[in-house]
Every structure is written in structure tokens, then in C-alpha cells.
Design a protein around this motif. Structure first.
Motif, PDB file in Angstrom:
ATOM      1  N   CYS A 120      -2.652  34.691  21.642  1.00  9.50           N
ATOM      2  CA  CYS A 120      -1.807  35.195  22.727  1.00  9.50           C
ATOM      3  C   CYS A 120      -0.620  35.921  22.086  1.00  9.50           C
ATOM      4  O   CYS A 120       0.421  35.326  21.818  1.00  9.50           O
ATOM      5  CB  CYS A 120      -1.345  34.038  23.608  1.00  9.50           C
ATOM      6  N   SER A 121      -0.823  37.207  21.812  1.00  7.51           N
ATOM      7  CA  SER A 121       0.157  37.920  21.004  1.00  7.51           C
ATOM      8  C   SER A 121       0.078  39.425  21.237  1.00  7.51           C
ATOM      9  O   SER A 121      -0.966  39.950  21.634  1.00  7.51           O
ATOM     10  CB  SER A 121      -0.104  37.636  19.514  1.00  7.51           C
ATOM     11  N   GLU A 122       1.183  40.090  20.947  1.00  7.76           N
ATOM     12  CA  GLU A 122       1.155  41.536  20.839  1.00  7.76           C
ATOM     13  C   GLU A 122       0.260  41.904  19.650  1.00  7.76           C
ATOM     14  O   GLU A 122      -0.095  41.046  18.847  1.00  7.76           O
ATOM     15  CB  GLU A 122       2.566  42.100  20.594  1.00  7.76           C
ATOM     16  N   VAL A 143     -13.729  33.513  19.798  1.00  9.98           N
ATOM     17  CA  VAL A 143     -12.381  34.086  19.826  1.00  9.98           C
ATOM     18  C   VAL A 143     -11.986  34.373  21.270  1.00  9.98           C
ATOM     19  O   VAL A 143     -12.784  34.913  22.050  1.00  9.98           O
ATOM     20  CB  VAL A 143     -12.318  35.390  19.009  1.00  9.98           C
ATOM     21  N   LEU A 144     -10.754  34.023  21.622  1.00  9.65           N
ATOM     22  CA  LEU A 144     -10.246  34.243  22.975  1.00  9.65           C
ATOM     23  C   LEU A 144      -8.956  35.068  22.901  1.00  9.65           C
ATOM     24  O   LEU A 144      -7.876  34.512  22.725  1.00  9.65           O
ATOM     25  CB  LEU A 144      -9.975  32.900  23.668  1.00  9.65           C
ATOM     26  N   PRO A 145      -9.034  36.387  23.022  1.00  9.39           N
ATOM     27  CA  PRO A 145      -7.800  37.178  23.082  1.00  9.39           C
ATOM     28  C   PRO A 145      -7.166  37.028  24.472  1.00  9.39           C
ATOM     29  O   PRO A 145      -7.850  37.177  25.487  1.00  9.39           O
ATOM     30  CB  PRO A 145      -8.285  38.619  22.860  1.00  9.39           C
ATOM     31  N   VAL A 146      -5.860  36.706  24.512  1.00  8.68           N
ATOM     32  CA  VAL A 146      -5.178  36.429  25.779  1.00  8.68           C
ATOM     33  C   VAL A 146      -3.998  37.393  25.954  1.00  8.68           C
ATOM     34  O   VAL A 146      -3.245  37.632  25.012  1.00  8.68           O
ATOM     35  CB  VAL A 146      -4.665  34.972  25.829  1.00  8.68           C
ATOM     36  N   TYR A 171      -5.837  42.301  23.107  1.00  2.34           N
ATOM     37  CA  TYR A 171      -6.379  41.314  24.044  1.00  2.34           C
ATOM     38  C   TYR A 171      -7.352  41.963  25.028  1.00  2.34           C
ATOM     39  O   TYR A 171      -8.088  41.283  25.737  1.00  2.34           O
ATOM     40  CB  TYR A 171      -5.273  40.581  24.816  1.00  2.34           C
ATOM     41  N   HIS A 172      -7.364  43.311  25.074  1.00  3.39           N
ATOM     42  CA  HIS A 172      -8.289  44.036  25.940  1.00  3.39           C
ATOM     43  C   HIS A 172      -9.518  44.414  25.122  1.00  3.39           C
ATOM     44  O   HIS A 172      -9.413  44.699  23.927  1.00  3.39           O
ATOM     45  CB  HIS A 172      -7.611  45.285  26.503  1.00  3.39           C
ATOM     46  N   VAL A 173     -10.688  44.436  25.747  1.00  6.88           N
ATOM     47  CA  VAL A 173     -11.931  44.662  24.999  1.00  6.88           C
ATOM     48  C   VAL A 173     -11.909  45.978  24.219  1.00  6.88           C
ATOM     49  O   VAL A 173     -12.425  46.066  23.097  1.00  6.88           O
ATOM     50  CB  VAL A 173     -13.158  44.590  25.944  1.00  6.88           C
ATOM     51  N   PHE A 174     -11.269  47.012  24.766  1.00  4.82           N
ATOM     52  CA  PHE A 174     -11.195  48.318  24.111  1.00  4.82           C
ATOM     53  C   PHE A 174     -10.427  48.193  22.790  1.00  4.82           C
ATOM     54  O   PHE A 174     -10.928  48.529  21.714  1.00  4.82           O
ATOM     55  CB  PHE A 174     -10.502  49.297  25.077  1.00  4.82           C
TER      56      PHE A 174
END
Length: 545
Positions: A83-85, A104-107, A244-247
Motif C-alpha cells: 500500500c504505497s506510492e 501479490v496484492l497492490p493496494v 497499484y493499478h494493473v497498467f
């Protein structure tokens, strides 16, 4: 697949030249092999601090972190959240997790406390890495996150007891061998490598499950993507799209695994953005539409040398023809804005444009089948007939986490993913996106695409940004209404903008619902307009009258 290819009006992007798996039995194995192969050249640069990491340094740190994870009991099927920039550390956490068969879970670090609670309680991460901006929010809900056994701050100072520091995970001892470790094999089409959150424009975010095979397919087609391989200059990309976005996430993996050096930026600031392109001689920038509009219209652009920029890639939301042409006329070496189309549920793009057919999102990617179906009957349609875009192939997600109903609503029994987007293709098999099915405005039986009205409004020199929604009306069903952000220092009336639209579009597409001036248009991190939020604010405003 053979049956799908033989269907009438099903378009196939063709086969890749090389194997998707590249002889690897997991993404973790691919990571170890590719990072070792890519050597001691610089892979990532921190655009703010100037810190650099080579491919071998990323591999060494990923192996050290994986070793610590292993000692802490993090293994296959464990979820590790970030959960980060954007930061150069992001891929290291990703790779260490994948090496052990974890997920992996990008938040989104910009989530509110309530949104974070929803996402973390749904996905149940065992470890969570947080930036200094997101950590305070996470600490307030620690008691409702029983799954989180390890909380790590990516900042420089330890904020409270029970929180580990990023630098604590790395000692100065060298890694004995960069290529002696081979991650365990996994069932490629079943094992979840990453979960990204759906944009949540129509409700609470859902966790999109992408398999090892999904991720490998993205890496394989990006390795052969002519947008990278045919650029007339060495490729150096900008890492500004949120990881955190798929792109943004897939682009960060592509940089490390397919040897595409990236300069990473944690946020958009006009002078930082433009100065980074100039200083680092960025040749390719992947952006969302609001940033392409900034390049097209901001007076600040004239103060910087952006001649290094040869390619602007745009995805995540529609981009108007007018803005494309403005960018091309303003940036000397950008011959075309290369738009694409995809969604979290398709692992990244499934359609992209390589030619200069302005307004099109391009042709079907390799490995992928696409068809356009009638909104009423579901019948596959031929060229120049508008319907819902449906996608099939190895890029389509496994499904939503713990949500079989939502999965069955979007993926039918034959494996076709129904995107909810309306579009068509022409005789040359180039695709055009009209709008979201749920966003179409129904005016007296006519279907009015908000994106079309937004394109016209953005062509007005005094309009900085805009969004169009349908306002309920007893007689007409819905009336098109516009929310407009005016360029700084300019003045324009609602009537002037309504007349501008009326002069260019047919009667049913006029702004009969009104023009409302706002300071900003609410959007997701990937640039999608939050129309639901605009509808709610309009209802609240009317209730006060």
C-alpha cells in the motif's frame, strides 16, 4: 480455441513468436532467470532521489527478502500487500512474494479507511508493506485486521511498536549466488500470482485474480510489442502510472523482466513530471487521459525540452481525437498517441494501436480473441455494427476472489469475458470504443455516449476537464448534463458551452440537463470518471434547492 477462431465475426490477434512460459514453471522462476540475464545495467531510477538499482541488485534484494519471508512462514498462497506510492522497492516485494508462490496484492494508498478495511478484510494479507502516507490509516484499523502478522513501513523512521522497517530486512552481506535458487513449480493456470482491485466505479472494489499464466502472457507479448521493439531510439520509460493499478503494475514488471529501463515517480507534480522527462531523456511515457490532456493544453509544457519523447501510450479510459492531435502538434517527435484498450480483468491491454488512425484503440493483441455482440440478442456482429466487446484467451482473469456470482456475470459458460464496454470495429479490424453500457444516456429512446459529448467539450479551448452524466427526466428518460472544470484564468458561461456542443452534435446529444462548473472531476487513480459520485453530488445539490 480452434472452435472460437472458426466462429463468424470473431477476430484473433495471432500467435506469439516465442513460448509464453519460456521454459519456466512459475513467474518466480521467470523472475530469477530474467533478472540474472539482464545483468548489471541500471533497471530502475528513483526520479526524486536519483537512487538507482541494477537488474542484479533487484535480484539480490528480492532473494534476501524471499529468504526473510521464508523464515517468517510466508509461503505459497500467502497474500502480501503493498500500500504505497510508486517506489523502486515495489518490484522487490513483488518478486520476493512470487519466488515463494505467494500472491501479490497492490493496494491503492489513496483509499479511505473504510475502503482499505473492505479490501484488506476481503483479501486477508499476512504481510503488509505501507508508505508513510498510508501507514497511519492502517494503524487505526489494526484491530480489525487479524490476518496481518507482519506490518512494514517503507519510510525512514519507525512510527510505532509492532511495525518493522524496510531497511531491517537487508544486511550488507552479499548473496552467495544469484542464480542457484529455483522457485518451486506451480500450476500456472490455477495459482494466483497477483490480485488487483477492480476500479469500483459501479460498487465496492472486487479482487481480480490473475494467475501465473496470465502474468507470463503479458510479459511474453510485451517482449514482442512493436511499440517497444520498433522505437527509433533506446527505450527509457516513465513509471508514473500507479503501480497499484494493473497498467502501472505490469509496466513495472515489464521494465525489470524485459529490460526496459524505467524512471519511477511517486506522484504527479507538473514541474517534476516535465523536468523528469527532460532530465532523464524519457523516450516513452505511458499515461492516463488527464495527463495527456495536460501535455496538450498546459502552458507549462513550453518551458521544457520534451524532444526525447517519441511515444505517448494512453490507456485506462477513452481519449478524444482532439487531444491526440493537439499532443502530436505540440511534441516534435511524437508521431502518434498510441492508445490501447483493456481492463484489470484482462491482465492489461487486449487491443492496441500501432498506426495513426486517430480515434481508434487499435487491433486485437496476439493470443487474444475478440468479438462484438448485439446488446439485446448476444449475436456476434460484423464490421461497423455497435455492440458489447467480449474477450477470450490467456489474458482473461481466473475470476473474482470469493465472488462466484460476479464472476459468472462477467465470464459466460464459453469463457467469453463481457467487458461492459460498447464499441465496434471497421473493415480493417481497427476497434473504436463508444462508451460503457452502464454509462450510456437514454434520451427519448436514443443512446447517447457521454464520451462523445466530453470530446466536444474538451475541444473548447477554455475547458480544462469535463464529465457528462444522464439526469433522470420523466418525459425524456434522461437528459445529458455536463460538469466542467474551466482553464485557469478563463471565463466561460454555461450557455456558451451548451451552444458549442449543439453546433457539433445532433439534437438528442445536447446538454439539456445543464452545465455545472466544478473545481475538479472525481476520478479513480487510473483516470476513470466516477460518474456515480457526480450523480450523487447533483442529487444533493438539487435537494438543497
Amino acid at each position: 480455441m480452434e472452435q472460437a477462431a472458426s466462429e463468424r465475426f470473431v477476430l484473433y490477434g495471432g500467435d506469439l513468436r516465442h513460448s509464453i512460459e519460456a521454459g519456466c514453471n512459475s513467474v518466480g522462476e521467470l523472475v530469477v532467470k530474467r533478472l540474472y540475464r539482464n545483468g548489471d545495467e541500471v533497471a530502475l531510477v528513483d526520479g526524486v532521489t536519483g537512487e538507482t538499482l541494477t537488474y542484479h541488485q533487484i535480484l539480490a534484494r528480492s532473494l534476501k527478502l524471499a529468504n526473510r519471508f521464508h523464515r517468517l512462514g510466508i509461503k505459497r498462497n500467502c497474500v502480501v500487500g503493498i500500500c504505497s506510492e510508486n517506489t523502486v522497492h515495489y518490484p522487490i516485494i513483488t518478486f520476493a512474494t512470487l519466488m515463494l508462490g505467494g500472491t501479490v496484492l497492490p493496494v491503492n494508498h489513496g483509499y479511505s479507511v473504510a475502503e482499505l478495511a473492505h479490501v484488506l478484510q476481503l483479501t486477508k494479507p499476512i504481510a503488509l508493506f505501507a508508505s508513510e502516507t498510508s501507514l497511519p490509516k492502517i494503524l487505526t484499523m489494526r484491530n480489525v485486521l487479524p490476518s496481518v502478522k507482519l506490518l512494514v513501513s517503507l519510510g525512514k523512521e519507525r512510527p510505532s511498536r509492532g511495525v518493522a522497517l524496510w531497511q531491517d530486512f537487508f544486511d550488507s552481506s552479499p548473496v552467495k549466488s544469484l542464480h542457484s535458487f529455483t522457485p518451486q513449480p506451480v500450476p500456472l493456470k490455477k495459482q494466483i500470482a497477483v490480485m488487483v482491485m477492480s476500479s469500483g466505479t459501479t460498487g465496492l472494489p472486487k479482487a481480480v485474480q490473475l494467475t501465473h499464466h496470465n502474468v507470463m502472457t503479458v510479459m511474453a507479448y510485451q517482449a514482442e510489442d512493436p511499440r517497444y521493439t520498433e522505437l527509433p531510439v533506446p527505450v527509457r520509460v516513465l513509471g508514473l502510472l500507479p503501480f497499484y493499478h494493473v497498467f502501472g503494475f505490469m509496466l513495472s514488471l515489464n521494465s525489470c523482466l524485459n529490460k526496459v529501463p524505467m524512471v519511477v515517480l511517486p506522484r504527479f507534480e507538473p514541474h517534476l513530471f516535465l523536468g523528469t522527462i527532460q532530465k532523464h531523456r524519457i523516450t516513452m511515457a505511458s499515461l492516463v487521459p488527464p495527463l495527456v490532456v495536460f501535455l496538450a493544453k498546459s502552458p507549462l509544457v513550453d518551458g521544457y525540452d520534451l524532444s526525447s519523447l517519441h511515444a505517448v501510450l494512453c490507456g485506462a479510459a477513452p481519449l478524444s481525437r482532439e487531444i491526440e492531435e493537439l499532443v502530436q502538434s505540440r511534441l516534435p517527435n511524437v508521431s502518434t498517441v498510441r492508445t490501447g484498450y483493456g481492463m484489470s480483468e484482462t491482465s492489461l491491454g487486449v487491443i492496441s494501436r500501432l498506426n495513426d488512425k486517430t480515434g481508434s484503440v487499435g487491433k486485437v493483441h496476439k493470443t487474444t480473441f475478440v468479438k462484438v455482440v448485439d446488446l439485446e440478442t448476444g449475436t456476434a456482429l460484423g464490421p461497423n455494427q455497435t455492440g458489447e466487446i467480449c474477450v477470450k484467451g490467456p489474458l482473461v482473469m481466473k475470476g473474482y476472489l470469493d465472488n462466484a456470482r460476479a464472476t459468472s456475470e462477467i465470464i459466460d459458460g464459453d469463457g467469453w469475458l463481457h467487458t461492459g464496454d460498447v464499441g465496434y470495429y471497421d473493415e480493417e479490424q481497427d476497434f473504436f470504443i463508444v462508451d460503457r453500457i452502464k454509462d450510456l444516456i437514454k434520451y427519448k429512446g436514443f443512446q447517447v455516449p457521454p464520451a462523445e459529448l466530453e470530446d466536444v467539450l474538451l475541444s473548447h479551448r477554455k475547458v480544462r476537464d469535463c464529465a457528462v452524466i444522464g439526469v433522470p427526466d420523466e418525459v425524456a428518460g434522461e437528459l445529458p448534463a455536463a460538469f466542467v472544470v474551466v482553464q485557469p484564468g478563463e471565463n466561460v458561461t454555461a450557455n456558451e458551452l451548451a451552444q458549442h456542443v449543439a453546433s457539433k452534435l445532433s439534437p438528442q446529444k445536447q446538454l439539456r440537463g445543464g452545465v455545472f462548473f466544478v473545481d475538479e472531476i472525481p476520478k479513480t487513480g487510473s483516470g476513470k470518471i466516477l460518474r456515480r459520485q457526480l450523480r450523487d453530488s447533483l442529487q444533493q445539490w438539487k435537494a438543497k434547492l
